[in-house]
Design an enzyme around this catalytic site. Structure first.
Site, PDB file in Angstrom:
ATOM      1  N   HIS A  80       0.840  -1.194   0.000  1.00  0.00           N
ATOM      2  CA  HIS A  80       0.000   0.000   0.000  1.00  0.00           C
ATOM      3  C   HIS A  80       0.872   1.239   0.000  1.00  0.00           C
ATOM      4  O   HIS A  80       1.854   1.332   0.729  1.00  0.00           O
ATOM      5  CB  HIS A  80      -0.915   0.052   1.216  1.00  0.00           C
ATOM      6  N   ASP A 159     -15.668   1.803   5.680  1.00  0.00           N
ATOM      7  CA  ASP A 159     -14.549   2.584   5.160  1.00  0.00           C
ATOM      8  C   ASP A 159     -14.846   3.113   3.766  1.00  0.00           C
ATOM      9  O   ASP A 159     -14.437   4.218   3.427  1.00  0.00           O
ATOM     10  CB  ASP A 159     -13.280   1.735   5.130  1.00  0.00           C
ATOM     11  N   ARG A 166     -14.206  11.718   3.169  1.00  0.00           N
ATOM     12  CA  ARG A 166     -12.980  12.411   3.545  1.00  0.00           C
ATOM     13  C   ARG A 166     -12.434  13.249   2.398  1.00  0.00           C
ATOM     14  O   ARG A 166     -11.882  14.339   2.607  1.00  0.00           O
ATOM     15  CB  ARG A 166     -11.908  11.407   3.980  1.00  0.00           C
ATOM     16  N   SER A 181      -8.225   3.446   7.708  1.00  0.00           N
ATOM     17  CA  SER A 181      -8.717   3.187   6.358  1.00  0.00           C
ATOM     18  C   SER A 181      -7.835   2.182   5.633  1.00  0.00           C
ATOM     19  O   SER A 181      -8.317   1.200   5.048  1.00  0.00           O
ATOM     20  CB  SER A 181      -8.773   4.494   5.562  1.00  0.00           C
ATOM     21  N   LYS A 185      -8.895  -2.375   5.265  1.00  0.00           N
ATOM     22  CA  LYS A 185      -9.042  -3.049   3.967  1.00  0.00           C
ATOM     23  C   LYS A 185      -7.989  -4.127   3.787  1.00  0.00           C
ATOM     24  O   LYS A 185      -8.279  -5.218   3.265  1.00  0.00           O
ATOM     25  CB  LYS A 185      -8.944  -2.030   2.825  1.00  0.00           C
TER      26      LYS A 185
END
Length: 433
Positions: A80, A159, A166, A181, A185
């Site tokens: 990520h 989320d 957001r 967040s 996930k």
């Protein structure tokens, strides 16, 4: 319990209890708490922060709002990035890692703020379907070692709603919200290893090293607390990554690297920073997935790229998900901005480059905006490059009569500096906490 009470508690700087967090997340997911109340809470969290325990409970509440996947005996690994301008590494590293035999269940997001989104890039490939159901997603990972999807209604639905909110309520740059967040996930998708690319610099959400370190610590704390083998890298985002910013043009850059071919007149070697970072991240993912050392992982990553196996994997995934690489359209209209003086390219504001892209439709101002896959920006100079008067600095790719072109041009003209001396160029990987 009332939502207004929970908002008031956080507004006054107090910690939220597990029950309060569960109440808000469950109520918002079910539609019992409206957007305007969740927006108020998000702003309160943005202003007053959250303790580690609150963030962990928020993450768990988001996970519990939906389904959790499992890959049984296989060590699935994901990566990520915290977001940057021109950051397209997922589209290169994922097929590299998958080609090395490591399952990569990649659940990605859309553009957030001034940064681009992997899903938006993939959807510039005609027919590419990122809306697979979880059963199809899991079967594809088991078959090809890789699948790209967006959040489904089953995975962390809380989320998914909050993420979009957001983006339009100026609460993106909140450490606990970012951590919850991201990790909700990732944990829900059934991985056992995670490599984090924490961006730092003008084009990132974290502008300085202290903030980047805090984010890396927050993410790894949550990951390790849930039994994931987690490692973070802090990488440079003081200028856009690679040469292209947009959607179709970023896909073009990635294909150039994967196929070892040129793109829009540029040799793939001109995208060396994109390739370098992709290999660095892929090597660590492979090391986790195959339980080998980093250097061995790096050798496997380079071999998968140079042999063409990584491209073959990406091509197979595109075909499996309905995409046609041969049908990708690239922009025909362009406008070039040139330098009016000589010197060295010394600074560029990555965030402003991202915002210029949004003006032309490469990103979203509001949730309902549609992405124009043909809009994009080419950056001709990197920090430290010599610049001559009249040389190209940016090329803007756009639709004919693009209404946001003038605004984008004005932003870009003020986004960079040319000085009389050559600034030293820092490393791409700044730190491994």
């Amino acid at each position: 319990m009332l939502a207004t009470q929970v908002i008031k508690t956080k507004r006054s700087g107090q910690n939220l209890s597990k029950k309060e967090i569960e109440f808000i997340i469950e109520g918002y997911t079910k539609g019992e708490i409206p957007d305007y109340q969740m927006s108020a809470l998000l702003m309160a969290i943005f202003l007053n922060g959250m303790e580690d325990e609150e963030t962990i409970e928020l993450t768990q509440a988001m996970i519990n709002s939906g389904t959790q996947l499992k890959f049984e005996d296989r060590i699935a690994v994901d990566k990520h990035s915290t977001g940057g301008v021109g950051d397209k590494t997922s589209l290169i590293l994922a097929p590299i890692v998958a080609a090395c035999g490591v399952p990569v269940p990649m659940m990605s997001g859309r553009g957030l703020g001034h940064t681009g989104g992997t899903l938006d890039k993939l959807e510039s490939i005609p027919g590419f379907n990122v809306n697979l159901d979880l059963d199809t997603f899991k079967k594809q990972v088991n078959k090809l070692n890789l699948s790209f999807i967006g959040q489904t209604d089953n995975i962390c639905p809380a989320d998914k709603k909050i993420y979009s909110l957001r983006d339009v309520t100026a609460t993106v740059e909140s450490l606990p919200l970012i951590c919850a967040s991201i990790m909700s996930k990732k944990i829900a998708e059934g991985i056992r290893g995670l490599v984090l690319d924490v961006k730092m610099g003008s084009g990132a959400f974290m502008k300085n090293l202290d903030d980047a370190r805090a984010l890396a610590r927050g993410l790894t704390t949550i990951g390790e607390g849930h039994g994931l083998k987690t490692m973070a890298m802090i990488t440079d985002m003081n200028q856009p990554l690679g040469r292209f910013v947009g959607n179709a043009v970023e896909i073009g850059e990635c294909l150039s690297i994967l196929k070892r071919q040129s793109f829009l007149g540029r040799d793939y070697k001109s995208f060396s920073d994109t390739e370098e970072l992709s290999i660095e991240l892929a090597a660590r993912m492979i090391a986790i997935g195959l339980d080998i050392d980093f250097e061995s992982g790096k050798r496997k990553a380079v071999e998968a790229l140079d042999s063409g196996k990584a491209f073959e994997c990406f091509e197979s995934v595109c075909q499996e998900q309905g995409g046609s690489l041969e049908s990708i359209e690239y922009p025909e209209s362009s406008t070039t901005l040139v330098s009016e003086k000589e010197g060295y390219f010394s600074q560029v504001d990555g965030e402003q480059v991202g915002i210029a892209g949004i003006c032309m439709g490469a990103g979203r101002r509001v949730i309902t905006d549609k992405i124009n896959p043909l809009s994009g920006i080419e950056i001709h100079k990197k920090i430290g490059d010599e610049v001559k008067s009249g040389e190209a600095i940016f090329t803007l790719y756009h639709s004919p009569n693009e209404p946001g072109l003038e605004e984008a041009q004005n932003i870009l003209k003020n986004s960079y500096q040319i000085s009389g001396h050559k600034n030293p160029v820092g490393p791409l990987v700044i730190e491994i906490p």
